[in-house]
Design a protein around this motif. Structure first.
Motif, mmCIF file in Angstrom:
data_model
loop_
_atom_site.group_PDB
_atom_site.id
_atom_site.type_symbol
_atom_site.label_atom_id
_atom_site.label_comp_id
_atom_site.label_asym_id
_atom_site.label_seq_id
_atom_site.Cartn_x
_atom_site.Cartn_y
_atom_site.Cartn_z
ATOM 1 N N PRO A 124 0.827 -1.217 0.000
ATOM 2 C CA PRO A 124 0.000 0.000 0.000
ATOM 3 C C PRO A 124 0.858 1.263 0.000
ATOM 4 C CG PRO A 124 0.096 -0.920 2.207
ATOM 5 C CD PRO A 124 0.828 -1.889 1.308
ATOM 6 N N LEU A 125 0.357 2.296 -0.646
ATOM 7 C CA LEU A 125 1.048 3.579 -0.725
ATOM 8 C C LEU A 125 0.025 4.652 -1.052
ATOM 9 C CD1 LEU A 125 3.971 4.904 -0.822
ATOM 10 C CD2 LEU A 125 3.784 4.704 -3.306
ATOM 11 N N LYS A 126 0.183 5.809 -0.464
ATOM 12 C CA LYS A 126 -0.643 6.951 -0.830
ATOM 13 C C LYS A 126 0.267 8.119 -1.151
ATOM 14 C CE LYS A 126 -4.350 10.096 0.576
ATOM 15 N NZ LYS A 126 -5.286 10.515 1.646
ATOM 16 N N GLY A 127 0.088 8.672 -2.346
ATOM 17 C CA GLY A 127 0.919 9.808 -2.717
ATOM 18 C C GLY A 127 0.664 10.236 -4.142
ATOM 19 N N TRP A 128 1.505 11.150 -4.624
ATOM 20 C CA TRP A 128 1.323 11.710 -5.958
ATOM 21 C C TRP A 128 2.680 12.039 -6.559
ATOM 22 C CZ3 TRP A 128 -0.822 13.300 -1.461
ATOM 23 C CH2 TRP A 128 -2.197 13.041 -1.298
ATOM 24 N N VAL A 129 2.751 11.975 -7.852
ATOM 25 C CA VAL A 129 3.861 12.553 -8.607
ATOM 26 C C VAL A 129 3.249 13.574 -9.552
ATOM 27 C CG1 VAL A 129 5.669 12.177 -10.316
ATOM 28 C CG2 VAL A 129 5.325 10.504 -8.480
ATOM 29 N N VAL A 130 3.720 14.798 -9.481
ATOM 30 C CA VAL A 130 3.236 15.864 -10.354
ATOM 31 C C VAL A 130 4.396 16.325 -11.235
ATOM 32 C CG1 VAL A 130 2.243 18.169 -10.499
ATOM 33 C CG2 VAL A 130 1.527 16.618 -8.662
ATOM 34 N N VAL A 131 4.223 16.221 -12.532
ATOM 35 C CA VAL A 131 5.187 16.762 -13.486
ATOM 36 C C VAL A 131 4.590 18.052 -14.015
ATOM 37 C CG1 VAL A 131 6.384 16.411 -15.668
ATOM 38 C CG2 VAL A 131 6.143 14.515 -14.055
ATOM 39 N N ASP A 132 5.151 19.164 -13.585
ATOM 40 C CA ASP A 132 4.612 20.465 -13.966
ATOM 41 C C ASP A 132 4.957 20.803 -15.402
ATOM 42 O OD1 ASP A 132 3.329 23.049 -13.111
ATOM 43 O OD2 ASP A 132 5.295 23.814 -13.690
ATOM 44 N N THR A 133 6.225 20.581 -15.774
ATOM 45 C CA THR A 133 6.685 20.886 -17.126
ATOM 46 C C THR A 133 7.674 19.817 -17.575
ATOM 47 O OG1 THR A 133 8.372 22.308 -16.132
ATOM 48 C CG2 THR A 133 6.437 23.399 -17.056
ATOM 49 N N LEU A 134 7.838 19.714 -18.884
ATOM 50 C CA LEU A 134 8.819 18.814 -19.482
ATOM 51 C C LEU A 134 9.674 19.591 -20.473
ATOM 52 C CD1 LEU A 134 6.355 15.902 -20.131
ATOM 53 C CD2 LEU A 134 8.449 15.627 -18.799
ATOM 54 N N VAL A 135 10.953 19.300 -20.506
ATOM 55 C CA VAL A 135 11.844 19.817 -21.539
ATOM 56 C C VAL A 135 12.490 18.608 -22.193
ATOM 57 C CG1 VAL A 135 13.886 21.184 -22.058
ATOM 58 C CG2 VAL A 135 12.271 21.981 -20.324
ATOM 59 N N ASP A 136 12.204 18.393 -23.482
ATOM 60 C CA ASP A 136 12.706 17.212 -24.176
ATOM 61 C C ASP A 136 12.418 15.937 -23.376
ATOM 62 O OD1 ASP A 136 13.646 18.684 -26.320
ATOM 63 O OD2 ASP A 136 15.605 18.977 -25.422
ATOM 64 N N SER A 137 11.194 15.842 -22.859
ATOM 65 C CA SER A 137 10.699 14.668 -22.128
ATOM 66 C C SER A 137 11.389 14.459 -20.786
ATOM 67 C CB SER A 137 10.839 13.394 -22.970
ATOM 68 O OG SER A 137 10.124 13.513 -24.174
ATOM 69 N N LEU A 138 12.033 15.477 -20.257
ATOM 70 C CA LEU A 138 12.754 15.346 -18.993
ATOM 71 C C LEU A 138 12.201 16.313 -17.947
ATOM 72 C CD1 LEU A 138 16.329 15.181 -20.496
ATOM 73 C CD2 LEU A 138 15.135 13.298 -19.390
ATOM 74 N N ALA A 139 12.187 15.845 -16.675
ATOM 75 C CA ALA A 139 11.759 16.674 -15.551
ATOM 76 C C ALA A 139 12.443 16.166 -14.291
ATOM 77 C CB ALA A 139 10.241 16.644 -15.390
ATOM 78 N N MET A 140 12.505 17.013 -13.280
ATOM 79 C CA MET A 140 13.139 16.612 -12.028
ATOM 80 C C MET A 140 12.532 17.369 -10.857
ATOM 81 S SD MET A 140 16.765 18.691 -11.933
ATOM 82 C CE MET A 140 16.797 18.605 -10.147
ATOM 83 N N GLY A 141 12.699 16.783 -9.664
ATOM 84 C CA GLY A 141 12.239 17.419 -8.433
ATOM 85 C C GLY A 141 12.423 16.472 -7.266
ATOM 86 N N GLY A 142 12.187 16.963 -6.065
ATOM 87 C CA GLY A 142 12.387 16.162 -4.862
ATOM 88 C C GLY A 142 11.165 15.349 -4.493
ATOM 89 N N THR A 143 11.334 14.525 -3.458
ATOM 90 C CA THR A 143 10.272 13.686 -2.916
ATOM 91 C C THR A 143 10.027 14.091 -1.472
ATOM 92 O OG1 THR A 143 10.954 11.852 -4.326
ATOM 93 C CG2 THR A 143 9.537 11.329 -2.435
ATOM 94 N N ARG A 144 8.825 14.532 -1.161
ATOM 95 C CA ARG A 144 8.452 14.961 0.188
ATOM 96 C C ARG A 144 7.663 13.843 0.859
ATOM 97 N NH1 ARG A 144 6.718 20.959 1.887
ATOM 98 N NH2 ARG A 144 8.848 21.116 1.111
ATOM 99 N N MET A 145 8.012 13.508 2.095
ATOM 100 C CA MET A 145 7.287 12.470 2.829
ATOM 101 C C MET A 145 6.901 13.000 4.208
ATOM 102 S SD MET A 145 8.148 8.413 3.397
ATOM 103 C CE MET A 145 9.602 8.602 4.435
#
Length: 385
Positions: free
Chosen positions: A34-55
């Protein structure tokens, strides 16, 4: 030097959709657990995106969306060719390792498909290694880019203080621009994790006085807090051992007591909306620097503007860690340099951009009397077209 664009001479920057909607949002329910959470990709540049993971126990989809948009703004302001994203895991920290393993299995297709997720509030480098391992994800190998010569920990962990370095640069630059550079300034730091500790050392090294520090247990204060001693008394989660504090240090468990410490500068390096509509009236510092993500609520920002307090927002100050990761993912960092010189190169790269963005932000604010961030973002986009 190569970047992740079809034309190496072209450096694109992420640009948020005019509708305000992210590129996509994924709800996480778990794979093999089980897991509850989300991944949000706000924007993409050449199919790439990055950001941290908050828990955290109370993270929300709306919060993750705001954090992902902040990543887009950060990467735009420093000119890196990667889109903005963020992940959030709802957890109180129990069954920590299994939660992270489940997260790694669940987001593995995203990691292998061009999304890079790192650390944020509640997630340590050791935690990141757990979900990277479960996903069999190795940032050394990315599509349309040369392989990195080092594993992620060997590259990134020497740069753990890069975010704090950027926040420190933003602070001293703002003091200079506001003509408050003369003499030692009194500083309160809310949050004493990796960023808070690094900023405390940075500012003390430059002659400023740390008079208050807050962690999850409350606030400690003195006319001059001994930063080196506090660092020795603090664990990896930013908790200060109260039983070993020097006699002259006062400890309070009152909520938001850090706002009652007389100071010129407030560094917010911890929780979401720490400064909000319910407590902003207690603000004493004339300069507030966001060392964490979205630490000032929209309502508090408005009230600060009316009161005349100055805010350096997270997308300007809190960019060091994101930039260090982005420089490697975009293969811009000179990997051929020895470790110490490579670290100095990254710190200088971050410091130069934070300094310029801070100066320009405050100049726009002084000239217009309005929120300067939209104008600064527009200017940076035009520069890099």
């Amino acid at each position: 030097m190569s970047v992740l664009t079809e034309n190496p001479a072209e450096v694109r920057t992420p640009r948020a959709d005019a509708s305000g909607e992210p590129a996509f949002t994924v709800s996480l329910n778990g794979s093999g657990g089980p897991l509850k959470g989300w991944v949000v990709v706000d924007t993409l540049v050449d199919s790439l995106a990055m950001g941290g993971t908050r828990m955290t126990a109370d993270v929300t989809e709306e919060e993750v969306r705001g954090l992902a948009r902040g990543m887009t703004h950060k990467l735009t302001l420093v000119g890196l060719p990667i889109g903005g994203a963020k992940a959030g895991i709802v957890s109180d920290g129990s069954d920590r390792e299994e939660t992270l393993r489940t997260f790694g299995r669940t987001v593995a297709p995203l990691l292998h498909g061009g999304l890079h997720l790192g650390c944020d509030l509640g997630v340590t480098p050791a935690d990141r290694a757990v979900f990277f391992g479960e996903a069999d994800y190795d940032p050394r190998r990315k599509n349309r880019a040369v392989d990195m010569p080092y594993d992620w920990r060997a590259y990134y962990e020497p740069l753990v203080d890069c975010t704090g370095h950027g926040v420190g640069v933003a602070t001293v630059t703002a003091l200079e621009e506001l003509h408050r550079q003369g003499g030692s300034r009194r500083v309160v730091i809310q949050g004493f994790g990796t960023v808070g500790r690094s900023v405390a050392q940075f500012l003390e090294d430059r002659g400023h006085t740390v008079v208050g520090v807050a962690d999850v247990q409350g606030t400690i204060s003195a006319e001059r807090l001994p930063v080196a001693e506090l660092l020795a008394l603090t664990d990896g989660f930013g908790r200060i051992d109260r039983s070993r504090l020097p006699a002259h240090v006062t400890a309070s468990s009152e909520p938001d007591a850090w706002l009652d410490v007389d100071a010129d500068v407030l560094i917010l390096a911890a929780n979401h909306n720490a400064l909000n509509s319910a407590n902003v009236h207690r603000l004493r510092a004339g300069l507030v620097v966001e060392g964490g993500n979205i630490t000032v609520s929209p309502e508090a920002r408005l009230k600060m503007a009316v009161s005349g307090a100055t805010l350096v927002p997270d997308v300007v100050a809190n960019v060091g860690g994101a930039a260090a990761a982005g420089l490697a993912l975009a293969r811009i960092v000179p990997f051929e340099l020895p470790s110490k010189q490579r670290k100095n190169w990254v710190f200088d790269w971050v410091g130069t951009r934070v300094r310029q963005n801070t100066k320009d932000l405050l100049e726009i604010a002084a000239a217009t009397g309005q929120d300067p961030l939209p104008s600064l973002l527009t200017a940076r986009r035009k520069e890099r077209r």
